[in-house]
Scaffold this motif. Structure first.
Motif, short mmCIF file in Angstrom:
data_model
loop_
_atom_site.label_atom_id
_atom_site.label_comp_id
_atom_site.label_asym_id
_atom_site.label_seq_id
_atom_site.Cartn_x
_atom_site.Cartn_y
_atom_site.Cartn_z
N PHE A 187 6.59 -5.26 -9.41
CA PHE A 187 5.19 -5.41 -9.81
C PHE A 187 4.58 -4.06 -10.18
CE2 PHE A 187 4.80 -8.99 -6.42
CZ PHE A 187 5.31 -9.92 -7.30
N GLY A 244 0.84 -1.20 0.00
CA GLY A 244 0.00 0.00 0.00
C GLY A 244 0.87 1.25 0.00
N VAL A 245 0.59 2.13 -0.94
CA VAL A 245 1.38 3.34 -1.08
C VAL A 245 0.97 4.39 -0.06
CG1 VAL A 245 1.93 5.24 -2.67
CG2 VAL A 245 1.72 2.90 -3.55
N ASP A 247 -8.05 -2.50 -0.18
CA ASP A 247 -7.54 -1.11 -0.10
C ASP A 247 -7.16 -0.57 -1.46
OD1 ASP A 247 -5.37 -3.02 -0.21
OD2 ASP A 247 -4.01 -1.36 0.22
N ASP A 261 -13.79 9.05 -4.98
CA ASP A 261 -12.86 10.16 -5.15
C ASP A 261 -12.03 9.92 -6.40
OD1 ASP A 261 -13.71 11.16 -2.70
OD2 ASP A 261 -12.13 10.11 -1.59
C1 LIG Z 1 2.77 -1.31 -7.57
C2 LIG Z 1 1.94 -0.79 -6.46
O1 LIG Z 1 0.57 -1.05 -6.74
C3 LIG Z 1 -0.32 -0.53 -5.79
O2 LIG Z 1 -0.27 0.84 -5.74
P1 LIG Z 1 -1.14 1.80 -6.64
O3 LIG Z 1 -0.59 1.85 -8.00
O4 LIG Z 1 -1.25 3.08 -5.93
O5 LIG Z 1 -2.54 1.00 -6.73
P2 LIG Z 1 -4.03 1.38 -6.37
O6 LIG Z 1 -4.89 0.33 -6.92
O7 LIG Z 1 -4.17 1.67 -4.92
O8 LIG Z 1 -4.23 2.73 -7.16
C4 LIG Z 1 -4.29 2.79 -8.56
C5 LIG Z 1 -4.61 4.18 -9.03
O9 LIG Z 1 -5.86 4.56 -8.49
C6 LIG Z 1 -5.74 5.70 -7.65
N1 LIG Z 1 -6.53 5.48 -6.45
C7 LIG Z 1 -6.32 4.63 -5.45
N2 LIG Z 1 -7.29 4.72 -4.53
C8 LIG Z 1 -8.12 5.63 -4.99
C9 LIG Z 1 -9.34 6.16 -4.49
O10 LIG Z 1 -9.84 5.84 -3.40
N3 LIG Z 1 -9.89 7.04 -5.28
C10 LIG Z 1 -9.34 7.44 -6.44
N4 LIG Z 1 -9.95 8.31 -7.17
N5 LIG Z 1 -8.25 7.00 -6.93
C11 LIG Z 1 -7.64 6.09 -6.21
C12 LIG Z 1 -4.30 5.85 -7.32
O11 LIG Z 1 -3.96 7.19 -7.12
C13 LIG Z 1 -3.65 5.24 -8.54
O12 LIG Z 1 -3.54 6.19 -9.57
C14 LIG Z 1 -0.07 -0.86 -4.38
O13 LIG Z 1 -0.89 -1.87 -3.97
C15 LIG Z 1 1.39 -1.08 -3.99
O14 LIG Z 1 1.46 -2.11 -3.01
C16 LIG Z 1 2.32 -1.31 -5.12
O15 LIG Z 1 3.41 -1.81 -4.93
#
Ligand SMILES: C[C@H]1O[C@H](OP(=O)(O)OP(=O)(O)OC[C@H]2O[C@@H](n3cnc4c(=O)[nH]c(N)nc43)[C@H](O)[C@@H]2O)[C@@H](O)[C@@H](O)C1=O
Length: 337
Positions: free
Chosen positions: A180, A89-90, A191, A208
């Motif tokens: 990855f 999780g970032v 999450d 969001d």
């Molecule tokens: C490789 C990497 O992969 C993962 O990190 P991540 O790429 O951030 O993956 P994600 O699915 O959380 O987000 C993908 C996109 O979606 C946006 N995002 C998220 N959460 C909301 C959200 O709640 N709302 C909105 N609008 N955008 C969101 C976020 O800003 C991004 O543009 C990690 O699990 C990590 O463990 C890891 O290593």
């Protein structure tokens, strides 16, 4: 039968990898801390599914508990270790950086110590595309410098790569580290974006949209990803005789049996297109709440996956629409909605 010790088998990627390895006739020893970073019930369900195969055993313990981990390793004596357990999780790494220090630094060190002691055939460990940090030359390839982590999460994974290189060099321990790229699919982490968006859309709550939708990710389908891992198990790096033995584009270290390998789909998808595909799949329009860029987030990721292809002959291929279809179908069945 070869025995693989997999950490993080109750987690998203570990579960899928264990399932694939069991299907291919490996014996799998699973180790997981069952931490409550997200709903533990889904972790328990994943382990229950795996336990239906008699060649799987599940062990609950924390990576930080060296004695527990080491006793188990010495009893099981695996041929190969795949270390996927981590505090992932970032964004959570801004809230609770210590969880990353404990699991990712101390925990990974403990796994490395076991691998050294057992002199396993191959140690494979998870890193992340987040190590590319502020790099903006796309697509990302393994040979570029990674000196600008934007979160402590990325910093711990970058540190893992350095730690692993030193052990590979000192103890001649064949080691592969995967980078990855945003992995998604059935049984995914609650999450992560796809899970949160699907839940929000189906429940009619607003979602969001960070950075006003100007976000791009190389979304990688989990079945493709674990296929890549499976094939890399058989591609253990060999310490080169000299720098001249390293092929152009290979990340192989000049002084150790060590390399890092991107596992990504090699496709840069706009987050708004991804959301639109979820809406279509659910048949419901999202209520959108546009927001600014989140601290620590990177605007784009995109993998150059040529090295994976060269080492294994394989290339991830599932497009995001198909992957989303599989996820939404799993989600509806799992939550009965
Ligand atoms: C490789 C990497 O992969 C993962 O990190 P991540 O790429 O951030 O993956 P994600 O699915 O959380 O987000 C993908 C996109 O979606 C946006 N995002 C998220 N959460 C909301 C959200 O709640 N709302 C909105 N609008 N955008 C969101 C976020 O800003 C991004 O543009 C990690 O699990 C990590 O463990 C890891 O290593």
């Amino acid at each position: 039968m070869r025995k693989v010790f997999v950490t993080g088998t109750a987690g998203f990627i570990g579960f899928h990898l264990a399932r694939l390895l069991l299907n291919e006739g490996f014996e799998v020893v699973g180790f997981d801390g069952m931490t409550d970073y997200y709903d533990v019930r889904i972790k328990e369900r994943r382990h229950q599914m795996l336990l239906q195969n008699q060649h799987f055993s599940a062990h609950v313990g924390m990576l930080e508990d060296f004695d527990r981990l080491n006793d188990l390793m010495l009893t099981e004596k695996p041929d190969v270790i795949v270390h996927l357990a981590a505090q992932a999780g970032v964004r959570y790494s801004l809230e609770n950086p210590r969880a990353y220090l404990d699991a990712n630094i101390v925990g990974t060190f403990n796994v490395m110590e076991c691998a050294r002691e057992l002199a396993v055939d191959h140690l494979l460990m998870a890193s992340t595309s987040s190590v590319y940090g502020a790099n903006d030359e796309m697509p990302f390839d393994e040979l570029e410098r990674v000196e600008t982590p934007m979160t402590f999460y990325a910093a711990t994974k970058k540190a893992n790569e350095s730690m692993a290189h030193s052990y590979a060099h000192l103890w001649n321990l064949p080691t592969t580290m995967f980078r990855f790229f945003t992995v998604y699919g059935p049984w995914g982490r609650p999450d992560m974006a796809l899970f949160k968006f699907t839940k929000g859309i189906l429940e009619g709550t607003p979602i969001d949209i960070y950075n006003h939708g100007e976000m791009y990710r190389d979304f990688t389908y989990v079945t493709d990803l674990v296929r890549g891992i499976r094939l890399l198990i058989d591609a253990a790096p060999v310490r080169p005789g000299s720098r001249d033995d390293i092929e152009p584009g290979d990340s192989l270290s000049p002084v150790a049996p060590f390399r890092v390998v991107n596992i990504g789909n090699s496709d840069k998808v706009k987050l708004l297109d991804f959301i639109e595909a979820i809406e279509q799949e659910c048949g419901i329009e999202a209520r959108r709440n546009y927001m600014d860029m989140q601290k620590g987030d990177v605007p784009a990721t995109w993998a150059n996956a040529d090295l994976l292809k060269r080492l294994t002959g394989y290339q991830p291929q599932t497009g995001y629409r198909e992957g989303i279809r599989q996820f939404v179908s799993w989600y509806r069945e799992y939550y009965d909605v």
